[in-house]
Design a protein around this motif. Sequence first.
Motif, PDB file in Angstrom:
ATOM      1  N   ASP A  48       0.939  -1.193   0.047  1.00 55.87           N
ATOM      2  CA  ASP A  48       0.146  -0.016  -0.025  1.00 55.87           C
ATOM      3  C   ASP A  48       1.006   1.164   0.081  1.00 55.87           C
ATOM      4  O   ASP A  48       1.924   1.676   0.669  1.00 55.87           O
ATOM      5  CB  ASP A  48      -0.910   0.110   1.315  1.00 55.87           C
ATOM      6  CG  ASP A  48      -1.863  -0.981   1.015  1.00 55.87           C
ATOM      7  OD1 ASP A  48      -2.088  -1.914   0.165  1.00 55.87           O
ATOM      8  OD2 ASP A  48      -2.760  -1.175   2.166  1.00 55.87           O
ATOM      9  N   CYS A  50      -0.144   4.846   0.702  1.00 58.05           N
ATOM     10  CA  CYS A  50      -1.272   5.425   1.492  1.00 58.05           C
ATOM     11  C   CYS A  50      -1.130   6.781   1.400  1.00 58.05           C
ATOM     12  O   CYS A  50      -2.230   7.527   0.927  1.00 58.05           O
ATOM     13  CB  CYS A  50      -1.409   5.227   2.795  1.00 58.05           C
ATOM     14  SG  CYS A  50      -1.190   3.366   3.055  1.00 58.05           S
ATOM     15  N   HIS A 100      -6.139   2.513  -4.134  1.00 56.51           N
ATOM     16  CA  HIS A 100      -6.410   2.409  -2.562  1.00 56.51           C
ATOM     17  C   HIS A 100      -7.046   3.999  -2.177  1.00 56.51           C
ATOM     18  O   HIS A 100      -6.903   4.135  -1.181  1.00 56.51           O
ATOM     19  CB  HIS A 100      -4.967   2.606  -2.345  1.00 56.51           C
ATOM     20  CG  HIS A 100      -4.613   2.272  -0.883  1.00 56.51           C
ATOM     21  ND1 HIS A 100      -5.695   1.439  -0.052  1.00 56.51           N
ATOM     22  CD2 HIS A 100      -3.926   2.722   0.105  1.00 56.51           C
ATOM     23  CE1 HIS A 100      -4.973   1.391   1.122  1.00 56.51           C
ATOM     24  NE2 HIS A 100      -4.354   2.147   1.532  1.00 56.51           N
ATOM     25  N   HIS A 104      -7.351   8.416   0.678  1.00 52.11           N
ATOM     26  CA  HIS A 104      -6.947   7.382   1.955  1.00 52.11           C
ATOM     27  C   HIS A 104      -8.228   7.548   3.008  1.00 52.11           C
ATOM     28  O   HIS A 104      -7.716   7.745   4.191  1.00 52.11           O
ATOM     29  CB  HIS A 104      -5.767   7.548   2.569  1.00 52.11           C
ATOM     30  CG  HIS A 104      -5.224   6.545   3.132  1.00 52.11           C
ATOM     31  ND1 HIS A 104      -4.797   6.447   4.658  1.00 52.11           N
ATOM     32  CD2 HIS A 104      -4.937   5.216   2.463  1.00 52.11           C
ATOM     33  CE1 HIS A 104      -4.303   5.307   4.763  1.00 52.11           C
ATOM     34  NE2 HIS A 104      -4.395   4.555   3.546  1.00 52.11           N
ATOM     35  N   ALA A 151      -8.543   2.431   2.518  1.00 55.27           N
ATOM     36  CA  ALA A 151      -7.685   2.819   3.885  1.00 55.27           C
ATOM     37  C   ALA A 151      -8.175   1.890   4.959  1.00 55.27           C
ATOM     38  O   ALA A 151      -9.301   1.774   4.992  1.00 55.27           O
ATOM     39  CB  ALA A 151      -7.829   4.255   4.100  1.00 55.27           C
ATOM     40  N   HIS A 204       3.672  -2.102   3.580  1.00 54.81           N
ATOM     41  CA  HIS A 204       3.429  -0.482   3.003  1.00 54.81           C
ATOM     42  C   HIS A 204       5.000  -0.352   2.274  1.00 54.81           C
ATOM     43  O   HIS A 204       6.075  -0.574   2.730  1.00 54.81           O
ATOM     44  CB  HIS A 204       3.367   0.141   4.153  1.00 54.81           C
ATOM     45  CG  HIS A 204       1.807   0.270   4.775  1.00 54.81           C
ATOM     46  ND1 HIS A 204       1.412  -0.903   5.390  1.00 54.81           N
ATOM     47  CD2 HIS A 204       0.736   0.763   4.444  1.00 54.81           C
ATOM     48  CE1 HIS A 204       0.175  -0.804   5.721  1.00 54.81           C
ATOM     49  NE2 HIS A 204      -0.146   0.000   5.194  1.00 54.81           N
TER      50      HIS A 204
HETATM   51 ZN   LIG Z   1      -3.454   2.511   3.308  1.00 58.50          ZN
END
Ligand SMILES: [Zn+2]
Length: 246
Positions: A48, A50, A100, A104, A151, A204
């Motif tokens: 991810d 973000c 994504h 977020h 998220a 991440h």
């Molecule tokens: Zn995220």
Amino acid sequence: MRLLRKHLCAIALSVCAVSTAGAAPLVEPTLHLKPQAGGSGRVALTLDACGGQTDTRILSALVDNRIPATIFVTGIWLKRNAAAVEIMRAHPDLFELENHGGRHIPAVDTPRKIYGIRSAGSPEAVLTEVESGAAALAGTGEPAPKWFRGATAEYSPSAIATIRKLGFKVAGFSINGDGGSLLGARETARRIAAAKDGDVIIAHINQPTHAAGEGVVQGLLALKAKGLTFVRLDDADGVGDDGTTD
Ligand SMILES: [Zn+2]
């Protein structure tokens, strides 16, 4: 942190019930790849992005070791990380970019907070988050995304139905690799290295200063050394629960 929260919920059910004000319980869907006969196993790495920046330790390791990955990007991250997007686009055989969200915001259609982040709060706001994320990707010239991950990776069941109606599959996972990028390098490496055939790993790629990123690289190299094959979500049949893929 999640375990602790669940534990606290278990010992204080009445408090939790009050704090969620009667809203439907949230779900954190899992996703697995269909098992494959023969071979030494397949895993999907999902990362991810973000907001924030790019963890070049991970990005370079993926390129250098030719490890394919599915990257879930937000509109916010896309705007601030043009150089990383260029590298990903230069390796279309390795990187698949998916949705994504635009800003977020958790895809939860009732007002509440998840890990301290305010939810979208209404079906319309969920729709906006999903569509703006897809639009941001289209703006960079990327192929249209097929997968969405909200998220916090938690959803209200009705929000999952909304996202499915928009044509996206919802990307759960089966291994929480880095605990929201808050775990240490050693524990992150241990979790990722434990992946087996069919697992979908989440970690991440947007926290270059966190120790977890180093662990992501170590864990991936351990899997590669064991002979596991990495696939992207588009290249495998992913089976999720909570109505996320069927
Ligand atoms: Zn995220």
